[in-house]
Design an enzyme around this catalytic site. Structure first.
Site, PDB file in Angstrom:
ATOM      1  N   LYS A 114      -7.992  64.567  65.027  1.00 50.74           N
ATOM      2  CA  LYS A 114      -7.238  64.465  66.279  1.00 50.74           C
ATOM      3  C   LYS A 114      -8.249  64.358  67.420  1.00 50.74           C
ATOM      4  O   LYS A 114      -9.325  64.986  67.361  1.00 50.74           O
ATOM      5  CB  LYS A 114      -6.360  65.716  66.419  1.00 50.74           C
ATOM      6  CG  LYS A 114      -5.434  65.718  67.611  1.00 50.74           C
ATOM      7  CD  LYS A 114      -4.506  66.935  67.559  1.00 50.74           C
ATOM      8  CE  LYS A 114      -3.559  67.013  68.726  1.00 50.74           C
ATOM      9  NZ  LYS A 114      -2.634  68.152  68.646  1.00 50.74           N
ATOM     10  N   SER A 151       2.289  67.167  69.048  1.00 53.98           N
ATOM     11  CA  SER A 151       1.344  66.252  69.647  1.00 53.98           C
ATOM     12  C   SER A 151       0.408  65.583  68.638  1.00 53.98           C
ATOM     13  O   SER A 151      -0.192  64.564  68.967  1.00 53.98           O
ATOM     14  CB  SER A 151       0.503  67.003  70.687  1.00 53.98           C
ATOM     15  OG  SER A 151      -0.271  68.019  70.076  1.00 53.98           O
ATOM     16  N   SER A 210       2.684  71.553  66.943  1.00 53.08           N
ATOM     17  CA  SER A 210       2.106  70.204  66.943  1.00 53.08           C
ATOM     18  C   SER A 210       1.495  69.730  65.643  1.00 53.08           C
ATOM     19  O   SER A 210       1.131  68.567  65.535  1.00 53.08           O
ATOM     20  CB  SER A 210       1.056  70.095  68.032  1.00 53.08           C
ATOM     21  OG  SER A 210       1.682  69.776  69.235  1.00 53.08           O
TER      22      SER A 210
HETATM   23  N1  GLN Z   1       5.405  70.251  71.739  1.00 54.20           N
HETATM   24  C1  GLN Z   1       4.846  71.453  72.269  1.00 54.20           C
HETATM   25  C2  GLN Z   1       4.318  71.207  73.658  1.00 54.20           C
HETATM   26  O1  GLN Z   1       4.530  70.143  74.162  1.00 54.20           O
HETATM   27  C3  GLN Z   1       3.781  71.960  71.360  1.00 54.20           C
HETATM   28  C4  GLN Z   1       2.514  71.228  71.517  1.00 54.20           C
HETATM   29  C5  GLN Z   1       1.442  71.698  70.602  1.00 54.20           C
HETATM   30  O2  GLN Z   1       1.667  72.421  69.636  1.00 54.20           O
HETATM   31  N2  GLN Z   1       0.234  71.303  70.942  1.00 54.20           N
HETATM   32  O3  GLN Z   1       3.731  72.048  74.263  1.00 54.20           O
END
Ligand code: GLN
Length: 491
Positions: free
Chosen positions: A79, A154, A178
């Site tokens: 990532k 994400s 995420s």
């Molecule tokens: N979707 C969640 C957010 O937007 C979690 C993101 C994540 O785990 N990095 O914060």
């Protein structure tokens, strides 16, 4: 040979038996990326020359009997918020677009020490803020099962690349879901380890008390192997745990073919009677229960009463921490500088105004607000108190059961543009967020395919902190016995 959704442990066996070379493996994945990534758009960058050079070195080591580990020569994609020396680490943000990482993240160093080859930079929501990969400043990654649907986020690039067989395994980061949510949307396995298991050194921070790095893979065993390789104490991360870490893959291998007699699985009513949960998710969940029951598991109704506050609590704590963590990207110390600015203040305003996307700006504003002196008690302190209650819910639940089963997401993957309202998007993580707040571990495993959309649907196993071994065993037995054996998109 067919590389579709092949596991890294299978590749490792073939390397060990001299049936294949690392150069052949890497060439295959490079060809695959070149063939399908114009559609999937999982990769922000990858450099063929560097990858093939590393593969040649791995083959050379193996030929001389000096392989660094059984996985020497296996590629793994990162990532774009995990640093690899000399490679970009943009967090899919314009503000970090020009940056080149000067050092390896601890996870990368450990993987390299075992001979694994970092293969390319994966797309993500900007600074890991999002649930669909639509917040990337550069491109929208598509779901390999349906190119009009999102891959989740994400870590959308991390999940899509594995599902599309562009790489056997990848790393993502999980702050509120995420890793698990995109893994669920793309029909692959996603692990969020216990907070502190895996060093965060070299992970660009979003919300430091919640962030954890973990693998996305084609099966549970690969997830365990990666945790074996990357986990364990790191003096460079003060939140890293001192506990013994390892033996996860062995635990799975020992439990192969076993049943689940004596195992108590908790089913939290708040996750099932939840508004907005889709029929296909409930069907997959019930089928999964049958599979586990047929292996002897017993089900217990439990309650996690503060779950209803989890999303709200998360968006206070995560944004508060993000506003502090992202303050360093000011165009002076770090990040792209706007050269038209005439003075210091304008440099801050213009660099940050142009460098950060809309969602990141929204979160910085929200985080700054909840930390401001007038609202600190009303929001931030209250959210911390609620976080403690959420954690206590899990402690209470685990007095009655060994492991918890939930759906990973309330629906299968949604179409691009379907969730324009940020609040709707925030609900995509409703089943994953609580355990980031509590700190324990969870794994998402594909369970079924939704008949109507043809998209994968997954379940999540949640264990007490540091109980990954048991979680892996149960998830592996589920994987061995679920009805659909192969989750492979038709790309
Ligand atoms: N979707 C969640 C957010 O937007 C979690 C993101 C994540 O785990 N990095 O914060």
């Amino acid at each position: 040979m067919n590389y579709s959704n092949i596991t890294m442990h299978k590749l490792s066996d073939m390397l060990e038996n001299n049936e294949i070379t690392s150069v052949e493996i890497c060439t295959n994945y490079i060809d695959r990326i070149e063939a399908v990534d114009s559609k999937v758009k999982a990769f922000l960058k990858f450099d063929k020359e560097i990858i093939l050079k590393a593969a040649k070195c791995a083959d050379e080591r193996r030929k001389n009997g000096k392989a660094l580990s059984p996985y020497d020569g296996v590629p793994i994609a990162m990532k774009d918020n995990i640093t690899v020396t000399g490679e970009t680490c943009s967090c899919a943000s314009k503000i970090l677009e020009p940056v080149e990482a000067p050092y390896d993240a601890t996870v990368v160093e450990r993987l390299k020490n075992n001979g694994l080859i970092p293969l390319g930079r994966l797309n993500m929501d900007e600074f890991a803020m999002g649930s669909s990969c639509e917040n990337s400043a550069f491109q929208k990654t598509a779901n390999p099962w349906d190119l009009d649907s999102v891959p989740g986020g994400s870590s959308g690039g991390s999940a899509a690349s594995v599902a599309a067989s562009e790489v056997p395994v990848s790393l993502g980061s999980d702050t509120g879901g995420s890793i698990r949510q995109p893994a669920a949307f793309c029909g692959v396995v996603g692990l969020k380890p216990t907070y502190g298991r895996v060093s965060r050194y070299g992970l660009i921070a979003f919300a430091s008390s919640l962030d954890q790095i973990g693998p996305i893979s084609n099966d549970v065993l690969d997830a365990a192997i990666i945790l074996d390789l990357i986990g364990g104490n790191d003096p460079k991360d003060s939140t890293s745990l001192n506990d013994e870490c390892g033996g996860f893959a062995d635990a799975i291998l020992e439990s192969a073919g076993c049943d689940l007699k004596g195992l108590k699985i908790g089913i939290p009513k708040e996750y099932i009677d939840c508004e907005g949960i889709s029929e296909s998710v409930l069907t997959a969940f019930n089928k999964s229960k049958e599979v586990l029951k047929s292996k002897g598991a017993e089900f217990i109704d439990i309650s996690l009463p503060h779950t209803k506050y989890a999303v709200s609590v998360y968006y206070v704590i995560a944004t508060a921490e993000a506003s502090a963590n992202l303050a360093r990207f000011d165009g002076i110390r770090y990040g792209a500088r706007d050269m038209e600015a005439k003075d210091l203040l304008e440099t801050y305003f213009k660099s940050r105004g142009k460098g950060f996307g809309e969602e990141v700006q929204r979160r910085i504003l929200l985080g700054t607000y909840v930390l401001s002196s007038g609202y600190y008690d009303a929001y931030y302190i209250k959210a911390q108190k609620a976080r403690t209650l959420i954690r206590k819910d899990f402690d209470e639940a685990f007095k009655k059961c060994d492991i918890i089963l939930t759906p990973t997401t309330p629906t299968p993957a949604f179409k691009f543009g379907a969730k324009k309202d940020p609040l709707q998007m925030y609900m995509a993580d409703i089943f994953t967020i609580a355990l980031n707040l509590a700190g324990n571990c969870g794994i998402s495993v594909p369970a079924d395919i939704d008949e109507a959309s043809g998209l994968p649907v997954s379940v999540q196993f949640i264990s007490p902190e540091l109980d990954e071994k048991n979680m892996f065993k149960v998830a592996n037995i589920f994987e061995e016995n679920r009805e659909i054996k192969d989750f492979q998109p038709n790309l």
